[in-house]
Design a protein around this motif. Structure first.
Motif, mmCIF file in Angstrom:
data_model
loop_
_atom_site.group_PDB
_atom_site.id
_atom_site.type_symbol
_atom_site.label_atom_id
_atom_site.label_comp_id
_atom_site.label_asym_id
_atom_site.label_seq_id
_atom_site.Cartn_x
_atom_site.Cartn_y
_atom_site.Cartn_z
ATOM 1 N N LYS A 37 -11.345 7.028 -5.402
ATOM 2 C CA LYS A 37 -10.724 7.718 -6.538
ATOM 3 C C LYS A 37 -10.468 6.753 -7.701
ATOM 4 C CE LYS A 37 -8.760 11.722 -4.204
ATOM 5 N NZ LYS A 37 -7.552 12.492 -3.831
ATOM 6 N N THR A 38 -10.148 5.505 -7.381
ATOM 7 C CA THR A 38 -9.973 4.503 -8.439
ATOM 8 C C THR A 38 -11.286 4.273 -9.182
ATOM 9 O OG1 THR A 38 -8.194 3.401 -7.220
ATOM 10 C CG2 THR A 38 -9.338 2.095 -8.892
ATOM 11 N N ILE A 39 -12.371 4.147 -8.429
ATOM 12 C CA ILE A 39 -13.696 3.957 -9.032
ATOM 13 C C ILE A 39 -14.088 5.190 -9.838
ATOM 14 C CG2 ILE A 39 -16.152 3.718 -8.478
ATOM 15 C CD1 ILE A 39 -15.202 1.981 -6.041
ATOM 16 N N PRO A 57 -3.950 1.042 -13.720
ATOM 17 C CA PRO A 57 -3.798 1.694 -12.405
ATOM 18 C C PRO A 57 -3.040 3.019 -12.469
ATOM 19 C CG PRO A 57 -3.432 -0.655 -12.201
ATOM 20 C CD PRO A 57 -3.547 -0.379 -13.668
ATOM 21 N N ASP A 58 -2.092 3.150 -13.394
ATOM 22 C CA ASP A 58 -1.328 4.397 -13.416
ATOM 23 C C ASP A 58 -2.189 5.582 -13.846
ATOM 24 O OD1 ASP A 58 -1.432 3.546 -16.135
ATOM 25 O OD2 ASP A 58 0.344 4.744 -16.593
ATOM 26 N N ASN A 99 4.844 5.717 -8.201
ATOM 27 C CA ASN A 99 5.143 4.401 -7.623
ATOM 28 C C ASN A 99 4.018 3.826 -6.771
ATOM 29 O OD1 ASN A 99 5.331 6.023 -5.377
ATOM 30 N ND2 ASN A 99 7.488 5.590 -4.952
ATOM 31 N N THR A 100 2.860 4.499 -6.718
ATOM 32 C CA THR A 100 1.718 3.931 -5.985
ATOM 33 C C THR A 100 0.840 3.065 -6.875
ATOM 34 O OG1 THR A 100 0.362 5.885 -6.420
ATOM 35 C CG2 THR A 100 1.642 5.878 -4.379
ATOM 36 N N ARG A 101 1.165 2.974 -8.166
ATOM 37 C CA ARG A 101 0.276 2.226 -9.070
ATOM 38 C C ARG A 101 0.204 0.748 -8.705
ATOM 39 N NH1 ARG A 101 4.871 3.544 -12.067
ATOM 40 N NH2 ARG A 101 6.048 1.751 -12.911
ATOM 41 N N GLU A 102 1.329 0.173 -8.208
ATOM 42 C CA GLU A 102 1.289 -1.242 -7.828
ATOM 43 C C GLU A 102 0.372 -1.465 -6.636
ATOM 44 O OE1 GLU A 102 4.113 0.380 -8.433
ATOM 45 O OE2 GLU A 102 4.966 -0.657 -10.183
ATOM 46 N N SER A 103 0.398 -0.536 -5.682
ATOM 47 C CA SER A 103 -0.488 -0.665 -4.528
ATOM 48 C C SER A 103 -1.948 -0.521 -4.945
ATOM 49 C CB SER A 103 -0.138 0.403 -3.482
ATOM 50 O OG SER A 103 -1.054 0.367 -2.406
ATOM 51 N N ILE A 104 -2.215 0.417 -5.844
ATOM 52 C CA ILE A 104 -3.589 0.580 -6.346
ATOM 53 C C ILE A 104 -4.037 -0.698 -7.038
ATOM 54 C CG2 ILE A 104 -5.011 1.814 -8.035
ATOM 55 C CD1 ILE A 104 -3.273 4.300 -7.418
ATOM 56 N N ARG A 105 -3.163 -1.270 -7.843
ATOM 57 C CA ARG A 105 -3.496 -2.492 -8.577
ATOM 58 C C ARG A 105 -3.756 -3.663 -7.634
ATOM 59 N NH1 ARG A 105 1.588 -4.643 -11.236
ATOM 60 N NH2 ARG A 105 1.865 -5.317 -9.065
ATOM 61 N N ASP A 106 -2.862 -3.857 -6.658
ATOM 62 C CA ASP A 106 -2.958 -5.044 -5.808
ATOM 63 C C ASP A 106 -3.910 -4.852 -4.633
ATOM 64 O OD1 ASP A 106 -1.147 -6.335 -7.457
ATOM 65 O OD2 ASP A 106 0.588 -5.746 -6.269
ATOM 66 N N ASP A 107 -3.613 -3.878 -3.758
ATOM 67 C CA ASP A 107 -4.394 -3.720 -2.529
ATOM 68 C C ASP A 107 -5.849 -3.342 -2.804
ATOM 69 O OD1 ASP A 107 -2.092 -4.233 -1.101
ATOM 70 O OD2 ASP A 107 -1.598 -2.115 -0.804
#
Length: 354
Positions: A37-39, A57-58, A99-107
């Motif tokens: 989904k990010t891609i 990421p957001d 609040n999942t944007r940090e996980s999307i950014r990092d992981d």
């Protein structure tokens, strides 16, 4: 500049495990739904190398199933602009919570897609900048074009992997593939003294072969094999003469691990107990205590005994399942990264720089 044709996120999801095969660094976060989904959002927004379009990421969290079906260039560009604007309004049907944007950014982005050469980061952007900073690497985006034939897709993926996955990653992938695809009824294992033994082919035997042929000469000065067993505790090799020479009594029961090695290089030999784990069974605390009693009866103090759990790959579900049960003071070794060990240190030790 027109936007690239857009594959659905689930089509991207189906391609990712082929692009990032077993053995790829941090593969789990390269192939899961969040990565797809990010891609997709990067493609939707036209965030591809050379286009000077970037996402945050957001924006991934703000995408919805309804929006994803609006694929005209005008719709995509409008959403890309609107989703960059600060807003506290709720987004009905959003893909992920805020609040999942940090996980999307990092992981997913930093430690998986960037690490594997699929995503690039905008240069010269301040850490605190609210501007978009991530885009797809151009060659990677070409792997996601909809409508490619199987042959064309395979050729593009192969070329991309050779160009963008580093030599270490490619070697690791090759080892994992070889282990997964080993065929035939038996395979030959060569011992440090040049003798050979036949083992029934299978994943556990692949790891055992790597322990004896790669681990032992890499980490031991003068290695010897005392016992080698297969699944079901079938003894493949048993060197009673070597065992007697170092004072070790080999029990006739099932208390010994899959492999017992000895390093005859030190003044006092080092005894190495190895558990081979394809599905379960690491050296846990109870196992370690039982093996220490066997070693103690042979006159081996704890300083002259080592415990190793051998796996095929660090990124495997098998390792993640087993690591929480591994004994402190033991080691983890991976056939796919043969020059490295993970040490589970016990007690107080100073941390040293690499």
């Amino acid at each position: 500049m027109s936007l690239l044709p857009l594959a659905s996120w689930d089509e991207i999801h189906r391609r990712l495990p082929v692009i990032f095969p077993d053995g790829s660094p941090n593969r789990e976060h390269c192939v899961w739904e969040i990565a797809a989904k990010t891609i997709f959002v990067m493609l939707y927004a036209g965030a591809v190398e050379g286009a000077e379009r970037w996402i945050r990421p957001d924006q991934v969290t703000r995408m919805t199933d309804t929006q994803a079906t609006l694929t005209d260039d005008a719709d995509r560009i409008q959403w890309s602009q609107d989703s960059m604007k600060p807003s506290k309004a709720d987004v009905p049907g959003r893909w992920y919570a805020v609040n999942t944007r940090e996980s999307i950014r990092d992981d997913t982005i930093r430690y998986a897609l960037i690490q594997n050469g699929a995503v690039i980061e905008r240069p010269g952007l301040a850490t605190t900048s609210p501007a978009g900073r991530y885009a797809l690497q151009n060659d990677f985006a070409e792997l996601l074009v909809p409508g490619l034939s199987a042959e064309a897709l395979e050729a593009r993926i192969s070329a991309w992997q050779k160009k963008h996955l580093n030599a270490g990653a490619l070697a690791r992938i090759a080892i994992v593939r070889r282990g997964a695809a080993a065929g035939g009824d038996h395979q030959l294992v060569t011992f440090p003294n040049g003798e050979t033994r036949r083992m029934t082919a299978g994943p556990s035997s692949d790891i055992s072969k790597a322990v004896i042929e790669v681990f032992a000469p890499t980490f031991l000065v003068k290695p010897g094999v005392i016992t080698l067993s297969e699944s079901g505790n079938k003894v493949v090799a048993r060197d009673d003469e070597l065992a007697r020479a170092i004072g070790l009594t080999i029990p006739a029961d099932r208390s010994l691990p899959d492999i017992v090695l000895v390093d005859l290089g030190p003044a006092h030999p080092l005894l190495v107990f190895v558990e081979v784990v394809h599905s379960d069974g690491p050296v846990n605390e109870a196992r370690k205590a039982a093996l220490l009693r066997i070693a103690d009866q042979a006159g081996f103090g704890s300083k002259n005994v080592a415990f190793v759990t051998a796996f095929l790959d660090r990124g495997s579900a098998t390792f993640r399942k087993a690591v929480g049960r591994m004994a402190w003071g033991s080691y983890a070794w991976f056939a796919s990264e043969p020059n490295n060990l993970i040490t589970l240190s016990s007690g107080s030790h100073a941390i040293e720089g690499s």
